[in-house]
Design an enzyme around this catalytic site. Structure first.
Site, PDB file in Angstrom:
ATOM      1  CG  HIS A 305      -2.082   0.905   1.099  1.00 45.44           C
ATOM      2  ND1 HIS A 305      -2.011   2.267   1.323  1.00 45.44           N
ATOM      3  CD2 HIS A 305      -3.351   0.639   0.706  1.00 45.44           C
ATOM      4  CE1 HIS A 305      -3.206   2.797   1.098  1.00 45.44           C
ATOM      5  NE2 HIS A 305      -4.038   1.842   0.716  1.00 45.44           N
ATOM      6  CG  ASP A 362      -8.234  -4.487  -2.818  1.00 41.33           C
ATOM      7  OD1 ASP A 362      -7.445  -3.553  -3.063  1.00 41.33           O
ATOM      8  OD2 ASP A 362      -9.463  -4.354  -2.805  1.00 41.33           O
TER       9      ASP A 362
HETATM   10  C1  SDX Z   1      -6.173  -0.058  -2.952  1.00 42.49           C
HETATM   11  O1  SDX Z   1      -4.465   4.487  -2.078  1.00 42.49           O
HETATM   12  C2  SDX Z   1      -5.398   3.857  -1.477  1.00 42.49           C
HETATM   13  O2  SDX Z   1      -5.807   4.242  -0.383  1.00 42.49           O
HETATM   14  C3  SDX Z   1      -5.972   2.664  -2.218  1.00 42.49           C
HETATM   15  C4  SDX Z   1      -6.975   1.804  -1.454  1.00 42.49           C
HETATM   16  C5  SDX Z   1      -8.261   2.557  -1.216  1.00 42.49           C
HETATM   17  O3  SDX Z   1      -8.979   2.178  -0.281  1.00 42.49           O
HETATM   18  O4  SDX Z   1      -8.599   3.455  -2.032  1.00 42.49           O
HETATM   19  O5  SDX Z   1      -6.423   1.415  -0.230  1.00 42.49           O
HETATM   20  C6  SDX Z   1      -7.352   0.554  -2.249  1.00 42.49           C
HETATM   21  O6  SDX Z   1      -5.928   0.281  -4.072  1.00 42.49           O
HETATM   22  C7  SDX Z   1      -5.310  -1.033  -2.185  1.00 42.49           C
HETATM   23  C8  SDX Z   1      -4.059  -1.508  -3.021  1.00 42.49           C
HETATM   24  C9  SDX Z   1      -4.546  -2.671  -3.924  1.00 42.49           C
HETATM   25  N1  SDX Z   1      -3.452  -3.041  -4.882  1.00 42.49           N
HETATM   26  C10 SDX Z   1      -2.824  -4.227  -4.808  1.00 42.49           C
HETATM   27  O7  SDX Z   1      -3.002  -5.053  -3.915  1.00 42.49           O
HETATM   28  C11 SDX Z   1      -1.883  -4.485  -5.977  1.00 42.49           C
HETATM   29  C12 SDX Z   1      -0.527  -4.987  -5.461  1.00 42.49           C
HETATM   30  N2  SDX Z   1       0.107  -3.852  -4.748  1.00 42.49           N
HETATM   31  C13 SDX Z   1       1.025  -3.024  -5.489  1.00 42.49           C
HETATM   32  O8  SDX Z   1       0.762  -2.866  -6.832  1.00 42.49           O
HETATM   33  C14 SDX Z   1       1.495  -1.793  -4.710  1.00 42.49           C
HETATM   34  O9  SDX Z   1       1.785  -2.216  -3.445  1.00 42.49           O
HETATM   35  C15 SDX Z   1       0.597  -0.595  -4.615  1.00 42.49           C
HETATM   36  C16 SDX Z   1       0.133  -0.132  -5.964  1.00 42.49           C
HETATM   37  C17 SDX Z   1      -0.590  -0.885  -3.787  1.00 42.49           C
HETATM   38  C18 SDX Z   1       1.407   0.530  -3.959  1.00 42.49           C
HETATM   39  O10 SDX Z   1       2.352   0.905  -4.860  1.00 42.49           O
HETATM   40  P1  SDX Z   1       3.457   2.031  -4.471  1.00 42.49           P
HETATM   41  O11 SDX Z   1       3.119   2.748  -3.234  1.00 42.49           O
HETATM   42  O12 SDX Z   1       3.701   2.844  -5.692  1.00 42.49           O
HETATM   43  O13 SDX Z   1       4.697   1.171  -4.100  1.00 42.49           O
HETATM   44  P2  SDX Z   1       5.681   0.586  -5.177  1.00 42.49           P
HETATM   45  O14 SDX Z   1       4.884   0.014  -6.308  1.00 42.49           O
HETATM   46  O15 SDX Z   1       6.712   1.611  -5.475  1.00 42.49           O
HETATM   47  O16 SDX Z   1       6.304  -0.620  -4.366  1.00 42.49           O
HETATM   48  C19 SDX Z   1       7.372  -0.365  -3.447  1.00 42.49           C
HETATM   49  C20 SDX Z   1       8.256  -1.570  -3.600  1.00 42.49           C
HETATM   50  C21 SDX Z   1       8.621  -1.866  -5.055  1.00 42.49           C
HETATM   51  O17 SDX Z   1       9.885  -2.454  -5.073  1.00 42.49           O
HETATM   52  P3  SDX Z   1      11.145  -1.476  -5.515  1.00 42.49           P
HETATM   53  O18 SDX Z   1      10.783  -0.882  -6.864  1.00 42.49           O
HETATM   54  O19 SDX Z   1      11.254  -0.410  -4.438  1.00 42.49           O
HETATM   55  O20 SDX Z   1      12.316  -2.423  -5.566  1.00 42.49           O
HETATM   56  O21 SDX Z   1       7.553  -2.750  -3.148  1.00 42.49           O
HETATM   57  C22 SDX Z   1       7.370  -3.666  -4.213  1.00 42.49           C
HETATM   58  C23 SDX Z   1       7.628  -2.912  -5.508  1.00 42.49           C
HETATM   59  O22 SDX Z   1       8.165  -3.776  -6.483  1.00 42.49           O
HETATM   60  N3  SDX Z   1       6.006  -4.119  -4.139  1.00 42.49           N
HETATM   61  C24 SDX Z   1       5.604  -5.380  -4.268  1.00 42.49           C
HETATM   62  C25 SDX Z   1       4.217  -5.340  -4.073  1.00 42.49           C
HETATM   63  N4  SDX Z   1       3.831  -4.085  -3.843  1.00 42.49           N
HETATM   64  C26 SDX Z   1       4.939  -3.320  -3.895  1.00 42.49           C
HETATM   65  N5  SDX Z   1       6.267  -6.518  -4.544  1.00 42.49           N
HETATM   66  C27 SDX Z   1       5.517  -7.638  -4.609  1.00 42.49           C
HETATM   67  N6  SDX Z   1       4.196  -7.707  -4.432  1.00 42.49           N
HETATM   68  C28 SDX Z   1       3.505  -6.566  -4.148  1.00 42.49           C
HETATM   69  N7  SDX Z   1       2.191  -6.607  -3.962  1.00 42.49           N
END
Ligand code: SDX
Length: 427
Positions: A305, A362
Site C-alpha cells: 500500500h 483487497d
Molecule cells: C487499494 O491508495 C489507497 O488508499 C488505495 C486503497 C483505497 O482504499 O482506495 O487502499 C485501495 O488500491 C489497495 C491496493 C490494492 N493493490 C494491490 O493489492 C496491488 C498490489 N500492490 C502493489 O501494486 C502496490 O503495493 C501498490 C500499488 C498498492 C502501492 O504501490 P506504491 O506505493 O507505488 O509502491 P511501489 O509500487 O513503489 O512498491 C514499493 C516496492 C517496489 O519495489 P522497488 O521498486 O522499491 O524495488 O515494493 C514492491 C515494488 O516492487 N512491491 C511489491 C508489491 N507491492 C509493492 N512486490 C511484490 N508484491 C507486491 N504486492
C-alpha cells in the site's frame, strides 16, 4: 516543525509557510514557489504531495490507523451501519436516530432508475465486464438527471449525491443480472440499503427472497470498510474531474474507471484469482519468489500500500470477518487457508519486511464475496458501490473549498528543444 521553510535555488532565496492539520504530517505551502523561483516541484505518483485540505478521512500508515471524521474504522465496522457511515462522511457528525431515519428514507426513495436506463444494458454483450457497464451507465446518469447537475447549487449537489448513493446498488445489481441472463428486480423500500441490494442481486421474480442476516451484516461491514480512503487514485480522479466543473455523475464515472485498475480497486478480483491460481499452500514459495523477482512483473495482489507501511486496519477486520462468515455459512473454502498461509509466509519474508508489504483491504475481501456468491468480476463493482459515498463526500468538500481551483499540474519537459520544420522532400 518550524512555521516556515527556506529554499535557495539559482542563487535566489525564498521562504514558504508550513501548515499544520489537526493530526498527521505538516505541509509546506509551495503555491508561490514557481512565481518565486521559476522552478516546479517534481513528484510523480504524488508520494510527497498533499493535493487539498480534507476533514473526511485520516490515515496513519505507520500506526495502521484509519479514521472517518475522527471515528476509528474498526469501531465503525463493528458498531455502525453503512447508512450511518454515509451520513457521517457527508455531514461530519454521527446522526441522531431521527436524522438517520430521514437520511435512510431519502436514500431508499432514490433507489429506482429511470426506466430508459434499463435499455442501456441491452447494448452490452452479456459477457461484458460489469465494471465496463458501470462506467457506461453511471456516466449516462447525467443524461437523465438534469435537475441535479448545477454544481454551484448546494441543493442540487445534495440531490445528486443522494441519487448516486441510492442508485449504485440498483445499477450494480442490474449489471450482475444482465451478465447471468436473469431479469432485473426493482428495489423494495421496506428493505434496508444492503438487504435491498442483495435481493436485487440474488433474488428472482419466481419466488420471494429473504436475505440471510449473516450475509447482510457481512456485506454492510464490507461496504463500511470501502467507503472512503483519503486521496487515493480514484478519489483524486473524482476531485480532478470535478475541479473543471464537470457534473457529479461524470465525475463518479471517472472514479469508477480509475478504480478498475488492478493496482487499485481491481486488486480484489486479481487477489482472489491469484489465490485460486496458487491453489494449495505448497505452491506459495513459487509465487513469493516471483513477487520478489525484479524481472517478473508479477506482484502479490492484495499486498502492499502507498500509505500503510504497517498493517491495513481494514484487512485486519476483513481477515476476522472471513473466518466468521465462512463458519456461519458452513463453507470450507481452501482459498482461505491458502490466504492465511500466504500472509504468514510473506510477513516473515525479509523482502516483504524490508519493503513494508502487508495485506491490504483487497486481500481477504474476495474470499468473503465469493462465499456470499459473487463472481470475481463483481468484486470491484462492489468496491465502487461502497466508495461512491466517499467520492461524493470528497467531491462536495472540494466544490465547497474556497482554495480549490481547476487542477492543472505541470511537468519536467524532456522532449526535443525547438527545431524548424523540414519538408518531406528534404528528409
Ligand atoms: C487499494 O491508495 C489507497 O488508499 C488505495 C486503497 C483505497 O482504499 O482506495 O487502499 C485501495 O488500491 C489497495 C491496493 C490494492 N493493490 C494491490 O493489492 C496491488 C498490489 N500492490 C502493489 O501494486 C502496490 O503495493 C501498490 C500499488 C498498492 C502501492 O504501490 P506504491 O506505493 O507505488 O509502491 P511501489 O509500487 O513503489 O512498491 C514499493 C516496492 C517496489 O519495489 P522497488 O521498486 O522499491 O524495488 O515494493 C514492491 C515494488 O516492487 N512491491 C511489491 C508489491 N507491492 C509493492 N512486490 C511484490 N508484491 C507486491 N504486492
Amino acid at each position: 516543525m518550524a512555521d516556515t521553510v527556506k529554499l535557495e535555488i539559482g542563487g535566489k532565496a525564498s521562504e514558504y509557510p508550513v501548515l499544520s492539520g489537526t493530526v498527521g504530517p505538516d505541509v509546506i505551502d509551495i503555491r508561490k514557489l514557481y512565481g518565486a523561483t521559476g522552478a516546479f516541484t517534481y513528484d510523480p505518483g504524488f508520494t510527497s504531495t498533499a493535493s487539498c485540505q480534507s476533514a473526511l478521512t485520516y490515515i496513519d500508515g505507520d500506526q495502521g490507523v484509519l479514521l472517518h471524521r475522527g471515528y476509528p474504522i474498526d469501531q465503525l465496522a463493528e458498531q455502525s451501519s453503512f447508512m450511518e457511515v454515509s451520513y457521517l462522511l457527508l455531514n461530519g457528525e454521527l446522526p441522531s436516530k431521527k436524522e438517520l431515519d430521514d437520511f435512510t428514507y431519502t436514500i431508499s426513495r432514490h433507489t429506482m432508475l429511470h426506466e430508459q436506463l434499463a435499455t442501456f444494458y441491452r447494448g452490452f454483450r452479456r459477457d461484458a465486464h460489469p465494471m465496463a457497464i458501470m462506467c457506461g451507465v453511471v456516466g449516462a446518469l447525467s443524461a437523465f438527471y438534469h435537475d441535479s447537475t448545477d454544481i454551484n447549487d448546494p441543493k442540487q449537489r445534495m440531490i445528486a449525491s443522494h441519487r448516486l448513493i441510492a442508485k449504485m446498488p440498483t445499477i450494480a445489481a442490474m449489471a450482475y443480472k444482465y451478465s447471468v441472463g436473469q431479469p432485473f428486480l426493482y428495489p423494495k423500500n421496506d428493505l434496508s440499503y444492503t438487504a435491498n441490494f442483495l435481493r436485487m442481486t440474488f433474488g428472482v421474480p419466481a419466488e420471494e427472497y429473504e436475505p440471510d442476516p449473516v450475509i447482510v451484516s457481512a456485506m454492510d461491514k464490507i461496504f463500511i470498510l470501502h467507503a472512503d480512503h483519503e486521496q487515493n487514485a480514484s478519489t483524486s480522479t473524482v476531485r480532478l474531474a470535478g475541479s473543471s466543473g464537470a457534473n457529479p455523475f461524470a465525475c463518479i464515472a471517472a472514479g469508477i474507471a480509475c478504480l478498475w485498475g488492478p493496482a487499485h480497486g481491481g486488486a480484489n478480483e486479481a487477489a482472489l484469482n491469484m489465490l485460486r491460481e496458487i491453489g494449495t499452500p505448497d505452491r506459495i514459495p513459487e509465487y513469493i519468489a516471483r513477487a520478489k523477482n525484479k524481472d517478473d512483473p508479477f506482484r502479490l495482489m492484495g499486498f502492499g500500500h502507498r500509505v500503510y507501511k504497517n498493517f491495513d486496519p481494514r484487512a485486519k477486520v476483513l481477515g476476522k470477518a472471513a473466518t466468521e462468515v465462512l463458519d456461519k455459512l458452513g463453507i470450507n473454502d481452501p482459498v482461505l487457508d491458502t490466504a492465511r498461509e500466504l500472509e504468514q509466509i510473506a510477513l516473515k519474508d525479509q523482502y516483504f519486511i524490508d519493503k513494508k508489504l502487508y495485506p491490504n483491504v483487497d486481500f481477504y475481501s474476495g474470499v468473503i464475496l465469493s462465499a456470499i456468491g459473487f463472481p470475481t468480476t463483481m468484486f470491484t463493482v462492489l468496491f465502487a458501490l461502497a466508495r461512491t459515498v466517499g467520492w461524493v463526500a470528497q467531491w462536495n468538500e472540494m466544490i465547497s473549498d474556497p482554495e480549490q481551483k481547476i487542477g492543472r499540474p505541470r511537468q519536467l519537459y524532456n522532449g526535443p528543444a525547438q527545431r524548424d520544420y523540414v519538408p518531406v522532400s528534404q528528409r
